[in-house]
Design an enzyme around this catalytic site. Structure first.
Site, PDB file in Angstrom:
ATOM      1  N   LYS A  76       0.850  -1.201   0.000  1.00  0.00           N
ATOM      2  CA  LYS A  76       0.000   0.000   0.000  1.00  0.00           C
ATOM      3  C   LYS A  76       0.874   1.236   0.000  1.00  0.00           C
ATOM      4  CE  LYS A  76      -3.941  -2.310   1.969  1.00  0.00           C
ATOM      5  NZ  LYS A  76      -4.572  -2.872   3.154  1.00  0.00           N
TER       6      LYS A  76
ATOM      7  N   GLN B 294      -5.452  -1.714   9.113  1.00  0.00           N
ATOM      8  CA  GLN B 294      -5.236  -3.025   8.510  1.00  0.00           C
ATOM      9  C   GLN B 294      -5.885  -4.115   9.374  1.00  0.00           C
ATOM     10  OE1 GLN B 294      -3.864  -3.573   5.502  1.00  0.00           O
ATOM     11  NE2 GLN B 294      -4.175  -5.770   5.684  1.00  0.00           N
TER      12      GLN B 294
ATOM     13  N   ASP C 111     -11.645   2.589   3.204  1.00  0.00           N
ATOM     14  CA  ASP C 111     -11.909   1.152   3.163  1.00  0.00           C
ATOM     15  C   ASP C 111     -13.406   0.884   2.993  1.00  0.00           C
ATOM     16  OD1 ASP C 111     -10.182  -0.943   3.198  1.00  0.00           O
ATOM     17  OD2 ASP C 111     -10.027  -1.091   5.372  1.00  0.00           O
TER      18      ASP C 111
HETATM   19  N1  GUN Z   1      -7.035  -7.083   5.327  1.00  0.00           N
HETATM   20  C1  GUN Z   1      -7.274  -7.848   4.242  1.00  0.00           C
HETATM   21  N2  GUN Z   1      -8.024  -7.160   3.351  1.00  0.00           N
HETATM   22  C2  GUN Z   1      -8.251  -5.942   3.884  1.00  0.00           C
HETATM   23  C3  GUN Z   1      -8.944  -4.781   3.432  1.00  0.00           C
HETATM   24  O1  GUN Z   1      -9.516  -4.727   2.348  1.00  0.00           O
HETATM   25  N3  GUN Z   1      -8.954  -3.724   4.293  1.00  0.00           N
HETATM   26  C4  GUN Z   1      -8.340  -3.773   5.494  1.00  0.00           C
HETATM   27  N4  GUN Z   1      -8.407  -2.694   6.257  1.00  0.00           N
HETATM   28  N5  GUN Z   1      -7.680  -4.832   5.945  1.00  0.00           N
HETATM   29  C5  GUN Z   1      -7.635  -5.907   5.133  1.00  0.00           C
END
Ligand code: GUN
Length: 301
Positions: free
Chosen positions: A53, A97, A120
Site C-alpha cells: 500500500k 489493517q 476502506d
Molecule cells: N485485510 C485484508 N483485506 C483488507 C482490506 O480490504 N482492508 C483492510 N483494512 N484490511 C484488510
C-alpha cells in the site's frame, strides 16, 4: 478454454488513472492526497499488504503515512490515534489493517473512523450509503470484483440483467459485493455455507463471485458454461507438486484448472482480485480528498 482475467494489468490501468488525477490535483490546487495506514502487530501477511500500500501510494504521487503499533496495544491508544488522524487536515484517508488482535473490538475501532476519510468503506455510514444506493466510499475488494467482471464482458455487453451469485456473506466482501452488483442492475443471489444445493445455485450464475475463504471449494462442474468467475479467495496450502521450490502455495476458493473448462473468463490466484484492492484504495483516497476539500477532477476515475 476460459480467458484468464489479468488483474495485474487492470489494476495497473486504474493506478495510471489515479496517478494522472493526482498530478491534475497538484497542478490545479497545489495539493496531493495523503493516506494514513495503521498496522497493529507483526502479522506477516498484513506487513506485506501495508508495504505494498505504501509503495503504490507513493508511486501514484500521494502522501503515505504508516503508524505501527505493538501487538499488545490497548484499544484506547488505537482509538486515540484514529481520532488524531480524523482531525489532521493533511490526512485524507484512514485505513486500519485487518485483522486486529483478538483483544481489540474491530467494529468499535472501525466505528471511530471519520466517514469522510473511510477509504476502506467499512464504517456503518459507508455501509448505509451503499445499501441505500447513495454516493459514498465503497469497499475496495468488492469494487475490484465489479471492475474485473466488467473487463471480462464481450464488447458492447453489460452486467445489467445478469445473474450474479456471490458465495460468502462477509462484511468485508460478500455483503458489499451484493449491493455493488445490484447497482449494476444484476439479479443478485447471496449463497453461503448453509445454502441448500449450493452446486446448483452456482451453476445458475452468469457471474460467480467466490468469497468463502475455503481452498478449492467451488468445483469446475459448479460453473455454468460461459460464466465469468471472480475468485476472491487467497488461501495458503501445502504445495504437493513434485520438486516444488516452495513448501506452500496460494490457491483461490475455486478449483481453477477445472473451472477454466467451463468459464468464459476467470480470475487467477494470485494476480486476479488481489491487485485490484490496492488500486481501488488509491482511487478512494483521491475521491475522499476531492469530496473533503471541494476539489474536482475532469477525468472519470
Ligand atoms: N485485510 C485484508 N483485506 C483488507 C482490506 O480490504 N482492508 C483492510 N483494512 N484490511 C484488510
Amino acid at each position: 478454454m476460459a480467458n484468464i482475467i489479468d488483474g495485474k494489468a487492470v489494476a495497473a490501468d486504474l493506478r495510471r488513472n489515479v496517478t494522472t488525477a493526482v498530478s491534475a490535483l497538484k497542478s490545479a490546487y497545489g495539493y496531493a492526497p495523503t493516506l494514513a495506514v495503521i498496522l497493529v502487530g507483526e502479522d506477516p501477511a498484513s506487513q506485506v499488504y501495508v508495504r505494498s500500500k505504501h509503495k503504490f501510494t507513493k508511486q501514484a504521487g500521494m502522501g503515505s503515512v504508516a503508524h505501527k503499533l505493538p501487538e499488545d496495544v490497548d484499544e484506547q491508544t488505537l482509538i486515540d490515534l484514529i481520532k488524531t488522524l480524523n482531525t489532521d487536515a493533511d490526512v485524507d484517508g484512514i485505513l486500519v489493517q485487518l485483522p486486529l488482535p483478538s483483544h481489540i473490538d474491530t467494529q468499535r475501532v472501525i466505528g471511530v473512523i471519520d466517514p469522510a476519510k473511510d477509504v476502506d468503506g467499512l464504517t456503518e455510514i459507508s455501509a448505509g450509503r451503499l445499501s441505500l444506493g447513495r454516493p459514498g466510499l465503497r469497499p475496495c475488494t468488492p469494487e475490484g470484483c465489479v471492475i474485473l467482471a466488467k473487463s471480462a464482458l464481450e464488447k458492447g455487453d453489460s452486467l445489467s440483467g445478469k445473474h450474479c451469485v456471490i458465495v460468502g456473506r462477509s462484511i468485508l466482501v460478500g455483503k458489499p459485493a451484493a449491493f455493488l452488483f445490484l447497482e449494476q442492475n444484476c439479479t443478485v443471489t447471496i449463497a453461503h455455507s448453509r445454502t441448500k444445493n449450493l452446486a446448483d445455485v452456482c451453476r445458475s450464475a452468469d457471474i460467480l463471485v467466490a468469497a468463502v475463504g475455503r481452498p478449492l471449494m467451488i468445483k469446475g462442474g459448479w460453473v455454468k458454461k460461459g460464466a465469468i468467475v471472480i475468485d476472491v479467495g487467497i488461501n495458503r496450502v501445502a504445495n504437493n507438486t513434485p520438486r516444488a521450490k516452495r513448501k506452500t502455495k496460494l490457491v483461490g476458493d475455486v478449483d481453477f484448472e477445472a473451472a477454466t473448462k467451463y468459464a468464459m473468463a476467470i480470475t487467477p490466484v494470485p494476480g486476479g482480485v488481489g491487485p485490484m484492492t490496492i488500486a481501488c484504495l488509491l482511487r478512494n483516497t483521491v475521491l475522499a480528498a476531492c469530496a473533503r476539500r471541494n476539489m474536482t477532477i475532469s477525468q472519470k476515475l
